[in-house]
Design an enzyme around this catalytic site. Structure first.
Site, PDB file in Angstrom:
ATOM      1  N   SER A  62     -15.386 -13.469  26.823  1.00  0.00           N
ATOM      2  CA  SER A  62     -15.517 -14.563  27.785  1.00  0.00           C
ATOM      3  C   SER A  62     -16.655 -14.399  28.792  1.00  0.00           C
ATOM      4  O   SER A  62     -16.964 -15.340  29.517  1.00  0.00           O
ATOM      5  CB  SER A  62     -14.203 -14.772  28.525  1.00  0.00           C
ATOM      6  N   LYS A  64     -19.266 -16.938  28.535  1.00  0.00           N
ATOM      7  CA  LYS A  64     -19.122 -18.256  29.155  1.00  0.00           C
ATOM      8  C   LYS A  64     -20.159 -18.482  30.257  1.00  0.00           C
ATOM      9  O   LYS A  64     -20.585 -19.610  30.489  1.00  0.00           O
ATOM     10  CB  LYS A  64     -17.695 -18.416  29.706  1.00  0.00           C
ATOM     11  N   TYR A  85     -18.830 -21.184  19.268  1.00  0.00           N
ATOM     12  CA  TYR A  85     -18.075 -20.537  20.347  1.00  0.00           C
ATOM     13  C   TYR A  85     -17.611 -19.137  19.928  1.00  0.00           C
ATOM     14  O   TYR A  85     -17.769 -18.168  20.677  1.00  0.00           O
ATOM     15  CB  TYR A  85     -16.882 -21.417  20.715  1.00  0.00           C
ATOM     16  N   TYR A 129     -10.024 -15.521  35.739  1.00  0.00           N
ATOM     17  CA  TYR A 129      -8.880 -16.328  35.300  1.00  0.00           C
ATOM     18  C   TYR A 129      -7.931 -16.602  36.464  1.00  0.00           C
ATOM     19  O   TYR A 129      -8.381 -16.837  37.585  1.00  0.00           O
ATOM     20  CB  TYR A 129      -8.162 -15.656  34.123  1.00  0.00           C
ATOM     21  N   VAL A 187     -11.947 -10.350  27.296  1.00  0.00           N
ATOM     22  CA  VAL A 187     -10.828  -9.586  26.722  1.00  0.00           C
ATOM     23  C   VAL A 187     -11.298  -8.432  25.832  1.00  0.00           C
ATOM     24  O   VAL A 187     -10.490  -7.668  25.334  1.00  0.00           O
ATOM     25  CB  VAL A 187      -9.843 -10.500  25.954  1.00  0.00           C
TER      26      VAL A 187
END
Length: 304
Positions: free
Chosen positions: A61, A64, A189, A240, A258
């Protein structure tokens, strides 16, 4: 600095036993949970490291942030944030309820899975390979590492087990939030999440953000305004549904993955890359969080 990092890593090692490696992506479950390392890149070009800093892991992530930068370069700030919001969430990063929280049914922010999928759909390119290559080359540029590549085993593992991401994507497709082939968007992705990096690579990304969008080579990558927005979203959404606690106790813009990585940007001071594959219940590196907490206290890094 070297002595400080060595001491902090060893002091934080016991925290790796308080987490578990990600298991919902089978390939990630193979990681050594005892790994813990850090790399620091200052804006003056000095670099310091400790622990297993050279351990390779998939960016997950943290990508992102990279795809958000590229989407802004391709489309502009205003258009990107007409397709995804800027609000934090108290739900988990892969929650579908996030999509119902916004009155326009757009993802709440670019740092949750739904938001990142929407962002990837905005990246220019005629084919999956063209889009994935653009993301890969952009990552190589901002890290200064031309050897970054996609870990095919992790990519295939994510693709096989990505049903929740498919649910998010098809829901957005049904509401007109994303356009084009859902499977092609997800393929890009998954490839972006599967780029293999080290703590040095993500520290270099953090240093560029800390330097208002300028590389250590003095080349501007993104505008100061875009960089300001991205760092602000990292503070409110980057960890998060643990972002608030992270802001209170550590107080620097950061983004986790992660795979065990945490990328942090201390404005006008340094970029930090931490790796520790053992995750806490929020999906953030248990040892990595503790390292950043102690380093922030030791060096007074909080922006607040």
């Amino acid at each position: 600095m070297k002595r400080i990092l060595d001491n902090i890593v060893e002091e934080c090692r016991p925290w790796t036993s308080k987490g578990e490696v990600a298991s919902y992506i089978p390939e990630l479950a193979k990681a050594n949970p005892d790994i813990l390392g850090i790399w620091v890149t200052t804006l003056g070009g000095e670099e310091y490291f400790a622990g297993e800093y050279d351990f390779k892991f998939t960016i997950q992530s943290i990508s992102k942030v990279v795809t958000l930068m590229l989407a802004i370069l391709d489309n502009g700030i205003e258009y990107v944030f007409s397709r995804v919001g800027m609000e934090p969430t108290e739900a988990s990063f892969n929650s579908i309820t996030n999509l119902d929280s916004h009155e326009e049914k757009i993802p709440l922010n670019p740092m949750i899975n739904a938001g990142a999928i929407a962002i990837v759909s905005l990246i220019h390119g005629d084919t999956i390979e063209e889009k994935a290559t653009r993301i890969l080359n952009f990552t190589r540029k901002i890290t200064g590492n031309p050897y970054i590549s996609i870990n095919d085993s992790v990519y295939e593992s994510e693709k096989k087990t990505g049903d929740r991401n498919r649910a998010l994507a098809y829901y957005m497709k049904g509401n007109g939030i994303i356009e084009g082939s859902v499977e092609e968007i997800l393929d890009v992705y998954f490839k972006a999440c599967s780029m293999e990096v080290t703590s040095k690579d993500i520290a270099r990304i953090g240093a560029m953000l800390a330097n208002d969008g300028v590389l250590l080579t003095n080349e501007r990558v993104i505008s100061r305004e875009a960089c300001r927005i991205i760092k602000t979203i990292m503070v409110t959404c980057g960890m998060y549904d643990a972002s608030g606690k992270f802001a209170v106790h550590i107080g620097i813009p950061a983004k986790s993955g992660v795979g065990g990585g945490i990328m942090a940007a201390v404005p006008r001071r340094m970029g930090i890359g931490v790796v520790g594959p053992a995750l806490n219940s929020k999906g953030n590196s248990s040892g990595g969080i503790k390292i950043l907490e102690k380093l922030s206290q030791e060096l007074d890094l909080s922006i607040f």
